[in-house]
Design a protein around this motif. Sequence first.
Motif, PDB file in Angstrom:
ATOM      1  N   LEU A 209     -13.368 -72.579  22.365  1.00  0.00           N
ATOM      2  CA  LEU A 209     -14.275 -73.451  23.108  1.00  0.00           C
ATOM      3  C   LEU A 209     -14.387 -74.776  22.379  1.00  0.00           C
ATOM      4  O   LEU A 209     -14.639 -74.815  21.172  1.00  0.00           O
ATOM      5  N   THR A 210     -14.172 -75.887  23.072  1.00  0.00           N
ATOM      6  CA  THR A 210     -14.391 -77.205  22.488  1.00  0.00           C
ATOM      7  C   THR A 210     -15.626 -77.832  23.113  1.00  0.00           C
ATOM      8  O   THR A 210     -15.841 -77.751  24.322  1.00  0.00           O
ATOM      9  N   ILE A 211     -16.430 -78.448  22.260  1.00  0.00           N
ATOM     10  CA  ILE A 211     -17.658 -79.122  22.690  1.00  0.00           C
ATOM     11  C   ILE A 211     -17.617 -80.539  22.152  1.00  0.00           C
ATOM     12  O   ILE A 211     -17.589 -80.748  20.939  1.00  0.00           O
ATOM     13  N   ALA A 212     -17.597 -81.521  23.037  1.00  0.00           N
ATOM     14  CA  ALA A 212     -17.589 -82.923  22.627  1.00  0.00           C
ATOM     15  C   ALA A 212     -18.954 -83.542  22.867  1.00  0.00           C
ATOM     16  O   ALA A 212     -19.515 -83.428  23.973  1.00  0.00           O
ATOM     17  N   LEU A 213     -19.502 -84.188  21.848  1.00  0.00           N
ATOM     18  CA  LEU A 213     -20.688 -85.025  22.045  1.00  0.00           C
ATOM     19  C   LEU A 213     -20.237 -86.246  22.821  1.00  0.00           C
ATOM     20  O   LEU A 213     -19.321 -86.961  22.402  1.00  0.00           O
ATOM     21  N   ASN A 214     -20.855 -86.491  23.973  1.00  0.00           N
ATOM     22  CA  ASN A 214     -20.330 -87.480  24.909  1.00  0.00           C
ATOM     23  C   ASN A 214     -21.338 -88.607  25.155  1.00  0.00           C
ATOM     24  O   ASN A 214     -21.727 -88.887  26.281  1.00  0.00           O
ATOM     25  N   ARG A 215     -21.763 -89.249  24.048  1.00  0.00           N
ATOM     26  CA  ARG A 215     -22.641 -90.420  24.151  1.00  0.00           C
ATOM     27  C   ARG A 215     -22.011 -91.548  23.315  1.00  0.00           C
ATOM     28  O   ARG A 215     -22.607 -92.067  22.372  1.00  0.00           O
ATOM     29  N   GLU A 216     -20.794 -91.875  23.661  1.00  0.00           N
ATOM     30  CA  GLU A 216     -19.988 -92.767  22.833  1.00  0.00           C
ATOM     31  C   GLU A 216     -20.656 -94.119  22.601  1.00  0.00           C
ATOM     32  O   GLU A 216     -20.565 -94.690  21.511  1.00  0.00           O
ATOM     33  N   LYS A 217     -21.322 -94.657  23.617  1.00  0.00           N
ATOM     34  CA  LYS A 217     -21.971 -95.963  23.460  1.00  0.00           C
ATOM     35  C   LYS A 217     -23.123 -95.916  22.461  1.00  0.00           C
ATOM     36  O   LYS A 217     -23.516 -96.949  21.912  1.00  0.00           O
ATOM     37  N   LYS A 218     -23.650 -94.732  22.217  1.00  0.00           N
ATOM     38  CA  LYS A 218     -24.735 -94.544  21.248  1.00  0.00           C
ATOM     39  C   LYS A 218     -24.204 -93.970  19.933  1.00  0.00           C
ATOM     40  O   LYS A 218     -24.973 -93.464  19.123  1.00  0.00           O
ATOM     41  N   ARG A 219     -22.896 -94.049  19.719  1.00  0.00           N
ATOM     42  CA  ARG A 219     -22.241 -93.415  18.567  1.00  0.00           C
ATOM     43  C   ARG A 219     -22.610 -91.930  18.499  1.00  0.00           C
ATOM     44  O   ARG A 219     -22.734 -91.350  17.446  1.00  0.00           O
ATOM     45  N   ASN A 220     -22.751 -91.342  19.690  1.00  0.00           N
ATOM     46  CA  ASN A 220     -23.061 -89.916  19.846  1.00  0.00           C
ATOM     47  C   ASN A 220     -24.368 -89.500  19.189  1.00  0.00           C
ATOM     48  O   ASN A 220     -24.527 -88.331  18.779  1.00  0.00           O
ATOM     49  N   ALA A 221     -25.310 -90.430  19.099  1.00  0.00           N
ATOM     50  CA  ALA A 221     -26.650 -90.078  18.622  1.00  0.00           C
ATOM     51  C   ALA A 221     -27.236 -89.002  19.538  1.00  0.00           C
ATOM     52  O   ALA A 221     -27.032 -89.011  20.757  1.00  0.00           O
ATOM     53  N   ILE A 222     -27.965 -88.076  18.955  1.00  0.00           N
ATOM     54  CA  ILE A 222     -28.451 -86.906  19.682  1.00  0.00           C
ATOM     55  C   ILE A 222     -29.878 -87.134  20.153  1.00  0.00           C
ATOM     56  O   ILE A 222     -30.781 -87.348  19.336  1.00  0.00           O
ATOM     57  N   ASN A 223     -30.077 -87.080  21.466  1.00  0.00           N
ATOM     58  CA  ASN A 223     -31.425 -87.134  22.016  1.00  0.00           C
ATOM     59  C   ASN A 223     -31.881 -85.720  22.372  1.00  0.00           C
ATOM     60  O   ASN A 223     -31.155 -84.745  22.182  1.00  0.00           O
ATOM     61  N   THR A 224     -33.087 -85.610  22.890  1.00  0.00           N
ATOM     62  CA  THR A 224     -33.649 -84.289  23.189  1.00  0.00           C
ATOM     63  C   THR A 224     -32.786 -83.537  24.192  1.00  0.00           C
ATOM     64  O   THR A 224     -32.548 -82.328  24.038  1.00  0.00           O
ATOM     65  N   GLU A 225     -32.297 -84.222  25.205  1.00  0.00           N
ATOM     66  CA  GLU A 225     -31.477 -83.569  26.219  1.00  0.00           C
ATOM     67  C   GLU A 225     -30.199 -82.996  25.598  1.00  0.00           C
ATOM     68  O   GLU A 225     -29.782 -81.880  25.929  1.00  0.00           O
ATOM     69  N   THR A 226     -29.593 -83.726  24.672  1.00  0.00           N
ATOM     70  CA  THR A 226     -28.367 -83.254  24.036  1.00  0.00           C
ATOM     71  C   THR A 226     -28.615 -81.999  23.222  1.00  0.00           C
ATOM     72  O   THR A 226     -27.825 -81.042  23.269  1.00  0.00           O
ATOM     73  N   ILE A 227     -29.692 -81.976  22.465  1.00  0.00           N
ATOM     74  CA  ILE A 227     -29.976 -80.797  21.637  1.00  0.00           C
ATOM     75  C   ILE A 227     -30.281 -79.594  22.514  1.00  0.00           C
ATOM     76  O   ILE A 227     -29.894 -78.455  22.202  1.00  0.00           O
ATOM     77  N   GLU A 228     -30.923 -79.819  23.649  1.00  0.00           N
ATOM     78  CA  GLU A 228     -31.177 -78.723  24.590  1.00  0.00           C
ATOM     79  C   GLU A 228     -29.875 -78.215  25.196  1.00  0.00           C
ATOM     80  O   GLU A 228     -29.699 -77.005  25.403  1.00  0.00           O
ATOM     81  N   GLU A 229     -28.956 -79.132  25.475  1.00  0.00           N
ATOM     82  CA  GLU A 229     -27.670 -78.728  26.039  1.00  0.00           C
ATOM     83  C   GLU A 229     -26.851 -77.924  25.021  1.00  0.00           C
ATOM     84  O   GLU A 229     -26.209 -76.933  25.378  1.00  0.00           O
ATOM     85  N   LEU A 230     -26.881 -78.352  23.761  1.00  0.00           N
ATOM     86  CA  LEU A 230     -26.172 -77.591  22.727  1.00  0.00           C
ATOM     87  C   LEU A 230     -26.718 -76.167  22.631  1.00  0.00           C
ATOM     88  O   LEU A 230     -25.951 -75.197  22.541  1.00  0.00           O
ATOM     89  N   GLU A 231     -28.026 -76.046  22.635  1.00  0.00           N
ATOM     90  CA  GLU A 231     -28.624 -74.712  22.575  1.00  0.00           C
ATOM     91  C   GLU A 231     -28.180 -73.873  23.766  1.00  0.00           C
ATOM     92  O   GLU A 231     -27.815 -72.694  23.622  1.00  0.00           O
ATOM     93  N   HIS A 232     -28.157 -74.468  24.932  1.00  0.00           N
ATOM     94  CA  HIS A 232     -27.783 -73.750  26.151  1.00  0.00           C
ATOM     95  C   HIS A 232     -26.341 -73.250  26.069  1.00  0.00           C
ATOM     96  O   HIS A 232     -26.036 -72.107  26.451  1.00  0.00           O
ATOM     97  N   VAL A 233     -25.433 -74.092  25.569  1.00  0.00           N
ATOM     98  CA  VAL A 233     -24.031 -73.691  25.459  1.00  0.00           C
ATOM     99  C   VAL A 233     -23.895 -72.434  24.611  1.00  0.00           C
ATOM    100  O   VAL A 233     -23.201 -71.474  24.986  1.00  0.00           O
TER     101      VAL A 233
END
Length: 258
Positions: free
Chosen positions: A17-41
């Motif tokens: 399984l590959t998981i890419a952080l996909n917020r390139e314009k933010k240098r992939n900084a992690i917001n609340t939604e991203t951390i929730e998505e990681l947990e869900h995966v």
Amino acid sequence: MKNNYTNLLVNADGAILTIALNREKKRNAINTETIEELEHVFIHMPNTIKSVIIYGKGNHFCAGLDLSDLKETNSTEGVFHSRKWHRALDQIQNSPAPVIALLNGACVGGGLELASACHIRVAERTTFYALPEGQRGIFVGGGGSVRIPRLIGVARMTDMMLTGRVYKADEGYLVGFSQYVEKDGLGMEKALELANKISGNAPMTNYALTNVLPRIVEGGQDVGLMLESMTSAISQDAPEAKQRLKDFLEGRAKKVGE
């Protein structure tokens, strides 16, 4: 697995399984939604997955916490926010499928906390490590105070946060941030090589290494030795382990170094 996430690109290719952080314009900084998505995966990862690679789209692995999440929060909200990170990164650390972090560019703050929750780290030469929280008047909140000293020691982490010290890829390898350093652009090739090797292991062995070994190390000698005995007995009793041992004894398995 279907990829229906806003901030992640998730793809299953066989057992990997590959998981890419996909917020390139933010240098992939992690917001609340991203951390929730990681947990869900990781909560919903099928048991057919045997290894995982996490990486960042573009020129950076992860520039850390998206600081806009911290605007005008009170201490109670801050605790809840930190605990949300803890839950998500615990899912990664305790994943039955070992997790490889492929690092490039910024591996900073929360990005370093994410990388430290993974089991193997492959760094490209552009990678640099920093903990700028000390200069921003805040403290790590995503598990970094627990996991990062396990990699580099308390003194080095303290120095990084007090002084803003930055480690480059080769320095980071020497102090323990990564187990591998690869030329730029070749990190994924190495990560996939490792993922394929890991996927070929017996599942119980991988689970023991991701979930039991850390508890052995931290449990004290008596507890650790008992856990070792029990895990050793359980793993060697598995049918797959018995077949692998038989293959070795009958000359069908490769020897170390072949």
